[in-house]
Scaffold this motif. Structure first.
Motif, PDB file in Angstrom:
ATOM      1  N   VAL A 609      -1.285   9.831  -9.576  1.00 30.19           N
ATOM      2  CA  VAL A 609      -2.592   8.862  -9.189  1.00 30.19           C
ATOM      3  C   VAL A 609      -2.891   8.785  -7.768  1.00 30.19           C
ATOM      4  O   VAL A 609      -4.085   8.781  -7.530  1.00 30.19           O
ATOM      5  CB  VAL A 609      -2.380   7.641 -10.128  1.00 30.19           C
ATOM      6  CG1 VAL A 609      -3.693   6.725  -9.920  1.00 30.19           C
ATOM      7  CG2 VAL A 609      -2.055   7.784 -11.688  1.00 30.19           C
ATOM      8  N   LEU A 610      -1.928   8.313  -7.106  1.00 32.41           N
ATOM      9  CA  LEU A 610      -2.199   7.997  -5.810  1.00 32.41           C
ATOM     10  C   LEU A 610      -2.797   9.344  -4.916  1.00 32.41           C
ATOM     11  O   LEU A 610      -3.717   8.934  -3.915  1.00 32.41           O
ATOM     12  CB  LEU A 610      -1.132   7.672  -5.141  1.00 32.41           C
ATOM     13  CG  LEU A 610      -0.281   5.935  -5.575  1.00 32.41           C
ATOM     14  CD1 LEU A 610       0.954   5.863  -4.820  1.00 32.41           C
ATOM     15  CD2 LEU A 610      -1.459   5.161  -4.846  1.00 32.41           C
ATOM     16  N   GLN A 611      -2.346  10.507  -5.359  1.00 28.58           N
ATOM     17  CA  GLN A 611      -2.682  11.428  -4.556  1.00 28.58           C
ATOM     18  C   GLN A 611      -4.061  11.960  -5.023  1.00 28.58           C
ATOM     19  O   GLN A 611      -4.604  13.067  -4.573  1.00 28.58           O
ATOM     20  CB  GLN A 611      -1.891  12.790  -4.700  1.00 28.58           C
ATOM     21  CG  GLN A 611      -0.395  12.324  -3.794  1.00 28.58           C
ATOM     22  CD  GLN A 611       0.512  13.490  -3.978  1.00 28.58           C
ATOM     23  OE1 GLN A 611       0.547  14.023  -4.874  1.00 28.58           O
ATOM     24  NE2 GLN A 611       1.610  13.339  -3.047  1.00 28.58           N
ATOM     25  N   SER A 612      -4.586  11.507  -6.245  1.00 27.10           N
ATOM     26  CA  SER A 612      -5.874  12.003  -6.891  1.00 27.10           C
ATOM     27  C   SER A 612      -7.073  11.193  -6.015  1.00 27.10           C
ATOM     28  O   SER A 612      -6.713  10.552  -5.020  1.00 27.10           O
ATOM     29  CB  SER A 612      -5.890  11.417  -8.221  1.00 27.10           C
ATOM     30  OG  SER A 612      -5.999  10.151  -8.537  1.00 27.10           O
ATOM     31  N   SER A 641      -1.825   9.099   2.223  1.00 24.17           N
ATOM     32  CA  SER A 641      -3.331   9.432   1.913  1.00 24.17           C
ATOM     33  C   SER A 641      -4.284   8.158   1.763  1.00 24.17           C
ATOM     34  O   SER A 641      -5.151   8.479   2.053  1.00 24.17           O
ATOM     35  CB  SER A 641      -3.397  10.295   0.794  1.00 24.17           C
ATOM     36  OG  SER A 641      -2.622   9.496  -0.304  1.00 24.17           O
ATOM     37  N   ARG A 642      -3.602   7.032   1.827  1.00 20.17           N
ATOM     38  CA  ARG A 642      -4.357   6.142   1.594  1.00 20.17           C
ATOM     39  C   ARG A 642      -3.722   4.871   2.734  1.00 20.17           C
ATOM     40  O   ARG A 642      -3.282   4.157   2.136  1.00 20.17           O
ATOM     41  CB  ARG A 642      -4.419   5.270   0.117  1.00 20.17           C
ATOM     42  CG  ARG A 642      -4.850   6.437  -0.773  1.00 20.17           C
ATOM     43  CD  ARG A 642      -4.765   5.777  -2.109  1.00 20.17           C
ATOM     44  NE  ARG A 642      -5.105   6.591  -3.479  1.00 20.17           N
ATOM     45  CZ  ARG A 642      -6.120   6.446  -4.020  1.00 20.17           C
ATOM     46  NH1 ARG A 642      -6.814   5.709  -3.670  1.00 20.17           N
ATOM     47  NH2 ARG A 642      -6.591   7.447  -4.882  1.00 20.17           N
ATOM     48  N   PRO A 643      -3.978   5.022   3.941  1.00 18.77           N
ATOM     49  CA  PRO A 643      -3.364   4.108   4.932  1.00 18.77           C
ATOM     50  C   PRO A 643      -3.497   2.515   4.728  1.00 18.77           C
ATOM     51  O   PRO A 643      -2.717   1.737   5.135  1.00 18.77           O
ATOM     52  CB  PRO A 643      -4.066   4.395   6.421  1.00 18.77           C
ATOM     53  CG  PRO A 643      -4.531   5.943   6.004  1.00 18.77           C
ATOM     54  CD  PRO A 643      -4.964   6.042   4.633  1.00 18.77           C
ATOM     55  N   THR A 644      -4.899   2.193   3.949  1.00 17.26           N
ATOM     56  CA  THR A 644      -4.983   0.957   3.802  1.00 17.26           C
ATOM     57  C   THR A 644      -4.555   0.217   2.368  1.00 17.26           C
ATOM     58  O   THR A 644      -5.012  -0.766   2.173  1.00 17.26           O
ATOM     59  CB  THR A 644      -6.549   0.485   4.145  1.00 17.26           C
ATOM     60  OG1 THR A 644      -7.220   1.343   3.305  1.00 17.26           O
ATOM     61  CG2 THR A 644      -7.031   1.091   5.406  1.00 17.26           C
TER      62      THR A 644
END
Length: 687
Positions: A609-612, A641-644
């Motif tokens: 999910v995080l990499q989608s 992929s989601r620094p924040t």
């Protein structure tokens, strides 16, 4: 009367003796006034006075003495009374030994010289042996008769004594050398005998580890003949794991050090022997003596095995005590929850909805007590999840004083004494509050209804010696001392106060985890706790917490029910939880609060999910997850992929998975948690 004749030119000069002769009352002596002296006497006296050699004129039948300055030291205490007196009166026994030669010269006019004459004398009250070279020459008067003698000489007593001392020292040195040679011979014989008969191993090796000489004990103890050892490197006979320490040992002797080492040698038959060595340098070689300690090693191993079995037995006893205490407390708590749920179900079926509230209250209370018990257990085991931050301990204590006072009751006075310029501490403030409250409750019980509790805080520098004594790292600490003037504790009780489930309270009152929890909290925080108590004189518990090098503030914790913050924009939250019941409840709670929830059961599914490309406002994840990826690893992977990405960890037991300090945008919530606390954490992270 002194001689007043002006005809004394022959007495001019002569130093001290010239002055004495010029002032002497010669008229009162048999020699008469100096102007009546014959020319022969005047000439000889003048010559003698001004001679650098020791000399005296022996004049007339009585051989009266007229001497010069060089003669004075030999006379010692006989000077100046000897002037003008007969020589026999002056020298007594010493004169008797040499007088015949002088009398012969007076009779015959034949002079003489004698060398190395030994004369006993008494000078300055001390008997001594003196040594002389002296001579005598006749003095003829105007008519040609012999009227006196010119006696000259040299005293060399000092030289003789010095020579005697030199010879004595030489003989003493010769004797010492002979004695030393004798002792060396004896020691050499003893060493050879010891070398041949000693049961200990003896070896001479060079500074490269090559064996040059061995004693017969090698054959007796390890089975090797001397020829099998000499010329070989010592490590050829030592087990491989001891090669490095052996090399270090003989290299240390090469630098001049004495070395002690124990290493393991292989017997020629393959068995192993432990040898304890003492080695020292001698010239370009290392001399070493080794003792077989194999039996001692075996005994030591057996003793260590016995101790380990005892430790395991003690651990099992502690585990039994721990599980027994847990079973007792949790069974009580589960009974409260399960019976309450059954009663709720019964009352719903009966339509008696008014009674549900009291059963809910009982179940919630049991749930909170169960949560507190698990937190204490985790603190005791130093596995609780801490959120350390710079904390102003004085402000924290001040914010708690009213609550502590209400808790301990009006008959007990609570006083806070912070030191000026108090250092901030790096500590989890909520856990510090919990620890402080527990200490005050213990103090209340010890005060038996009345007394005083003092909370004292100060800065503390712990040096190396004190660090060893108190089992705490060296450094700077905030010290918090909680002191009561209550009943105190006997030594046998004091020794057990940190043991889990140990309590002095009656059965059913208290879990016995309070002080063990505080001990675990202090240890996990990088500090220490110490307790001092005396029966009848009160107790002091001291918390040492690491100093924070900087400024710190403290906002008092807001307690009580918090309002539940609803979603603002329908934010999306990813929930990763392997326990279906908790996953369901968290998802339902999120939906009730207006959030959109995406549910997955493990870290791999969460990573997909995080990499989608799906939009996410928050990740809520358990720390312990199945599938090989824990919650911390999942969060770190997601932030690539989601620094924040904001992350809320929920956990009942984090062990070592979480770091001591979380990164910005991360928070932790321990299970069990309330709806309000979860909502507050979500709103704080998303907002």
């Amino acid at each position: 009367m002194p001689n007043t004749s002006a005809n004394q030119t022959f007495l001019q000069g002569g130093g001290e003796m010239g002055a004495l002769m010029r002032a002497h009352d010669w008229a009162a002596t048999p020699l008469g006034p100096t102007d009546h002296w014959p020319q022969s006497l005047r000439s000889m006296v003048s010559a003698c006075l001004n001679s650098p050699l020791l000399g005296t004129i022996l004049w007339g039948p009585e051989l009266r003495m007229l001497y010069n300055d060089a003669y004075i030291p030999s006379l010692a205490d006989r000077h100046p009374a000897a002037l003008g007196r007969p020589v026999a009166d002056v020298w007594g026994q010493a004169w008797d030994m040499v007088a015949p030669a002088f009398h012969h010269a007076m009779r015959t006019g034949e002079g003489f010289a004698q060398n190395k004459v030994e004369l006993p004398m008494v000078r300055n009250g001390q008997a001594e042996i003196t040594y002389w070279n002296f001579s005598a020459a006749p003095i003829r008067g105007e008519d040609g008769s012999i009227v006196g003698l010119l006696n000259q000489g040299i005293e060399f007593t000092g030289q003789v004594i010095a020579e005697q001392q030199r010879l004595a020292a030489k003989q003493q040195l010769r004797d010492m050398n002979e004695q030393l040679a004798h002792e060396v011979a004896i020691r050499t014989e003893e060493r050879n005998l010891m070398w041949d008969t000693s049961p200990d191993l003896m070896v001479v090796i060079d500074f490269e580890g090559v064996i040059h000489r061995v004693n017969p004990a090698w054959t007796e103890l390890l089975g090797y003949a001397a020829a099998e050892l000499i010329g070989h490197h010592v490590n050829e006979f030592i087990v491989e794991e001891d090669h490095g320490s052996t090399v270090d040992a003989y290299l240390a002797t090469a630098r001049g050090s004495q070395v002690r080492i124990a290493n393991c040698y292989r017997h020629k038959d393959g068995t192993q022997h432990w040898i304890s060595w003492v080695a020292a340098p001698a010239g370009v070689m290392t001399y070493a003596t080794g003792r077989d300690i194999t039996e001692e090693k075996t005994r030591q191993a057996q003793l260590e095995s016995t101790h380990e079995q005892l430790r395991q037995a003690q651990k099992m006893e502690a585990v039994g005590q721990l599980t027994g205490g847990l079973a007792h407390d949790f069974n009580n708590l589960l009974a409260g929850i399960s019976v309450s749920l059954e009663m709720i179900e019964t009352r719903i079926s009966q339509g008696r909805l008014r009674d549900i509230a009291k059963y809910l209250s009982v179940a919630e209370g049991a749930t909170k007590r169960a949560a507190a018990l698990t937190h204490r257990l985790l603190a005791f085991s130093r596995r609780q999840t801490l959120a350390p931050k710079p904390t102003n301990a004085a402000a924290l204590v001040n914010s708690m004083l009213d609550m502590i006072q209400r808790t301990v009751g009006p008959s007990i006075t609570v006083e806070s004494i912070p030191a000026p310029d108090l250092w901030p501490a790096l500590v989890d403030p909520s856990q510090l509050e919990n620890a402080l409250l527990n200490l005050c409750l213990n103090a209340r019980d010890a005060l038996m209804g009345g007394g005083c509790i003092v909370i004292e805080m100060g800065n503390c520098e712990i040096d190396a010696d004190r660090a060893r004594q108190q089992d705490v790292p060296q450094g700077q600490y905030l010290a918090m001392h909680v002191t009561d003037n209550g009943t105190g504790m006997a030594p046998e009780v004091l020794a057990k106060v940190f043991d889990p489930f140990f309590t002095t309270k009656p059965m059913g009152e208290g879990t016995g985890l309070g002080l063990s929890m505080i001990y675990g909290f202090a240890q996990q925080s990088g500090g220490q706790v110490r307790i001092a108590s005396q029966l009848g004189a009160g107790t002091t518990v001291s918390l040492y917490l690491p100093r924070y090098d900087g400024e710190a503030s403290f906002d008092p914790t807001v307690t009580g029910a918090a309002s539940v913050a609803a979603a603002q924009r329908g934010e999306t939250v990813l929930v990763v939880e392997d326990e279906p019941a908790i996953r369901l409840l968290v998802a339902d709670l999120l939906q009730d609060l207006g959030y959109r929830a995406i549910e997955v059961a493990d870290g791999n599914a969460g990573l997909e999910v995080l990499q989608s490309g799906v939009h996410l406002d928050l990740l809520i994840t358990d720390v312990g997850l199945p599938g090989g990826m824990n919650g911390m690893q999942l969060a770190n992977a997601g932030r690539l992929s989601r620094p924040t990405l904001r992350v809320l960890f929920i956990t009942g037991y984090a062990a070592d998975a979480l770091p001591h300090r979380l990164e910005t945008g991360m928070a932790v919530l321990t299970k069990p948690f309330s709806i309000a606390s979860l909502a507050e954490q979500i709103r704080g992270l998303i907002g």
